[in-house]
Design an enzyme around this catalytic site. Structure first.
Site, mmCIF file in Angstrom:
data_model
loop_
_atom_site.group_PDB
_atom_site.id
_atom_site.type_symbol
_atom_site.label_atom_id
_atom_site.label_comp_id
_atom_site.label_asym_id
_atom_site.label_seq_id
_atom_site.Cartn_x
_atom_site.Cartn_y
_atom_site.Cartn_z
ATOM 1 C CG HIS A 296 -1.809 -1.207 1.286
ATOM 2 N ND1 HIS A 296 -3.096 -1.174 0.801
ATOM 3 C CD2 HIS A 296 -1.598 -2.472 1.713
ATOM 4 C CE1 HIS A 296 -3.652 -2.379 0.951
ATOM 5 N NE2 HIS A 296 -2.766 -3.178 1.493
ATOM 6 N NE ARG B 167 -1.613 3.163 3.770
ATOM 7 C CZ ARG B 167 -2.370 2.102 3.996
ATOM 8 N NH1 ARG B 167 -3.352 1.795 3.173
ATOM 9 N NH2 ARG B 167 -2.165 1.360 5.049
ATOM 10 C CG ASP C 37 -5.543 -5.858 -0.071
ATOM 11 O OD1 ASP C 37 -5.699 -6.955 0.487
ATOM 12 O OD2 ASP C 37 -4.833 -4.949 0.392
ATOM 13 C CG HIS D 31 -9.230 -8.546 1.523
ATOM 14 N ND1 HIS D 31 -8.149 -8.056 2.212
ATOM 15 C CD2 HIS D 31 -10.243 -8.577 2.416
ATOM 16 C CE1 HIS D 31 -8.494 -7.806 3.469
ATOM 17 N NE2 HIS D 31 -9.766 -8.106 3.612
ATOM 18 C CG HIS E 165 -3.795 -10.720 3.271
ATOM 19 N ND1 HIS E 165 -5.044 -11.254 3.344
ATOM 20 C CD2 HIS E 165 -3.948 -9.436 2.864
ATOM 21 C CE1 HIS E 165 -5.920 -10.341 2.984
ATOM 22 N NE2 HIS E 165 -5.285 -9.227 2.686
ATOM 23 C CG ASN F 278 -8.287 -7.423 7.981
ATOM 24 O OD1 ASN F 278 -8.559 -8.542 8.400
ATOM 25 N ND2 ASN F 278 -9.032 -6.797 7.083
ATOM 26 C CG ASP G 198 -1.077 -6.500 3.531
ATOM 27 O OD1 ASP G 198 -1.282 -5.437 2.920
ATOM 28 O OD2 ASP G 198 -1.968 -7.101 4.168
ATOM 29 C CG HIS H 129 -1.954 2.693 9.112
ATOM 30 N ND1 HIS H 129 -3.000 3.165 8.341
ATOM 31 C CD2 HIS H 129 -2.016 1.349 9.039
ATOM 32 C CE1 HIS H 129 -3.673 2.139 7.838
ATOM 33 N NE2 HIS H 129 -3.093 1.022 8.239
HETATM 34 O O1 DOR Z 1 -3.794 -4.771 7.723
HETATM 35 C C1 DOR Z 1 -4.225 -4.402 6.645
HETATM 36 N N1 DOR Z 1 -4.027 -3.146 6.188
HETATM 37 N N2 DOR Z 1 -4.936 -5.259 5.892
HETATM 38 C C2 DOR Z 1 -5.579 -4.871 4.775
HETATM 39 O O2 DOR Z 1 -6.209 -5.707 4.162
HETATM 40 C C3 DOR Z 1 -5.557 -3.457 4.340
HETATM 41 C C4 DOR Z 1 -4.371 -2.780 4.870
HETATM 42 C C5 DOR Z 1 -4.418 -1.283 4.751
HETATM 43 O O3 DOR Z 1 -4.788 -0.745 3.710
HETATM 44 O O4 DOR Z 1 -4.011 -0.599 5.727
HETATM 45 ZN ZN ZN Z 2 -3.174 -5.315 1.734
#
Ligand code: DOR
Ligand code: ZN
Length: 426
Positions: A63, A65, A153, A180, A233, A279, A306, A310
């Site tokens: 990701h 972002r 996803d 997903h 995952h 997740n 993955d 954040h």
């Molecule tokens: O932990 C996760 N973060 N699982 C996901 O499927 C999405 C991802 C996110 O975009 O932060």
């Molecule tokens: Zn993901």
């Protein structure tokens, strides 16, 4: 500059037919020669003795972002973090804002990535518009504009008929669907794996059925419709078993797991550290061991990070409302090398394949193989170097890793992407 020459000397070159002590000459962005005792006047020499010179790592699930959540990561910072982790080709998921569900966003990501630097970024577009699970996106147009796969996803395509159609259209346009697998009704507000730890900690659990019923559904759809599907995952022993059975029946199913599922278990949540919230959730020790076994026996085809960066504000809250995800680029190789190779479950060749040629083959990327004439994408690894994870030093904007303080073995020393040094050597 891609015109510069680089000579990687004395390393263990990870080649399609095995690992051999050979030098590698990089010129004009390509692997010019692989051979013994190479010399090249004017080339920058990297002494790789005692190290592996492997194809640049390939990550088919991350990701980045951008657009929309640049406070968490942007394409440039994500690509730099990938290089720090040894990756030279990365595929980014579409849960941006706006969602990558149309050619304009796909092209925007590709353009930004080409400006950002030498790491190749392949956008994955959405299966359904807005990731809403309702209206299918234009698979043909997205494939045409450079989307490398389709996935919702972060969310499951709940409607099985929509998923069935998506698999069929994707096949027609030669693009892979990445599932997903998460039945949100079964998740039922859970926050961590359902088991003795969720009971002890007083946190609502997520049954493994939430993942496994969707893996089973998508394996069945792919089998019945005679299409491929890639399962993202995989985190449970049962999920791996279902995939193994589908493969044995001849279904064109592939799958990945992520480094955190083979390193950590639900016991890690006992600190209530929101950096453990991901997740699917960290599962039990038995699941962790089963995933390692499934990687070793080929049930799990490849490893994907993955990488889910954040902002601290999304994590510095109570467990219930914290964002899911682990910033994973910069620990992925060290975790996998430590657990799988140092742990005695896999040869170096096999792990490199799981992080290079295998993921590249799943999405049909021209990457992951070290051969004369190919793009000079390389990673130089010090296999016995021990290092301690310090998330505050991550190149990624996301410092959300539960692995701070963990000692890992196996360090990325240089990453060369398209003939340019993308990381190392400073
Ligand atoms: O932990 C996760 N973060 N699982 C996901 O499927 C999405 C991802 C996110 O975009 O932060
Ligand atoms: Zn993901």
């Amino acid at each position: 500059m891609s015109g510069d020459k680089i000579l990687v000397k004395g390393g263990q070159a990870v080649l399609p037919d095995g690992i051999k002590e050979l030098d590698i000459l990089v010129s004009e962005g390509r692997i010019a020669k692989i051979g013994r005792d190479l010399e090249c006047g004017g080339a920058r020499v990297i002494d790789a003795s005692g190290m592996y010179a492997a194809p640049g790592l390939v990550d088919i699930h991350c990701h980045l972002r951008e657009p929309g959540y640049e406070e968490k990561e942007d394409i440039a910072s994500g690509a730099a973090a990938a290089a720090r982790g040894g990756f030279t080709s990365i595929c980014c998921m579409p849960n941006t804002n706006p969602v990558n569900d149309n050619a304009v966003v796909t092209e925007f990501i590709r353009k930004k990535a080409s400006i950002a630097g030498p790491v190749r970024v392949y956008p994955i577009a959405a299966i359904t518009k807005g990731l809403e699970g309702e209206e299918l996106t234009e698979a043909g147009e997205l494939a045409e504009s450079g989307a490398t796969a389709l996935s919702d996803d972060g969310r499951c395509v709940k409607n099985a008929q929509k998923m069935r159609l998506a698999l069929c259209y994707a096949k027609r346009f030669g693009i892979k669907i990445i599932s997903h697998p998460e039945d949100t009704d079964l998740v039922n507000g859970g926050l961590m794996n359902e088991g003795s730890w969720s009971t002890a900690l007083g946190l609502p659990g997520i049954t493994r059925a939430a993942e496994e019923v969707m893996i089973a559904r998508d394996c069945m759809l792919a089998e019945i419709e005679n299409t491929g599907v890639h399962i993202a995952h995989v985190s449970t022993a049962g999920g791996a078993r279902i995939i193994k059975e589908a493969k044995e029946r001849g279904a064109a199913v592939t799958c990945e797991t992520a480094p955190h599922y083979i390193y950590a278990s639900d016991e890690w949540v006992k600190s209530y550290d929101t950096f453990t919230k991901v997740n699917p959730p960290l599962r039990t020790e038995e699941d962790r061991k089963a995933l390692i076994k499934a990687l070793a026996d080929g049930t799990i085809d490849c490893i994907a990070t993955d990488h889910a960066p954040h902002h601290i504000d999304d994590k510095n809250v109570e467990y219930a409302i914290a964002a899911n995800g682990i910033s994973g680029f910069e620990t992925a190789f060290g975790i996998c090398w430590t657990v799988l190779v140092k742990g005695g479950f896999m040869t170096p060749e096999k792990l490199f394949a799981k992080m290079t040629s295998a993921p590249a083959a799943i999405l049909g990327l021209d990457a992951g193989t070290l051969e004369e004439g190919r793009s000079a994408d390389l990673v130089i690894i010090a296999p016995d170097e021990k290092w301690v994870v310090d998330p505050s030093k991550f190149v990624s904007k996301g410092h959300n890793s539960p692995f701070g303080g963990c000692e890992l073995t196996g360090a990325v020393k240089y990453t060369i992407a398209g003939g340019q040094i993308a990381y190392g050597g400073k």
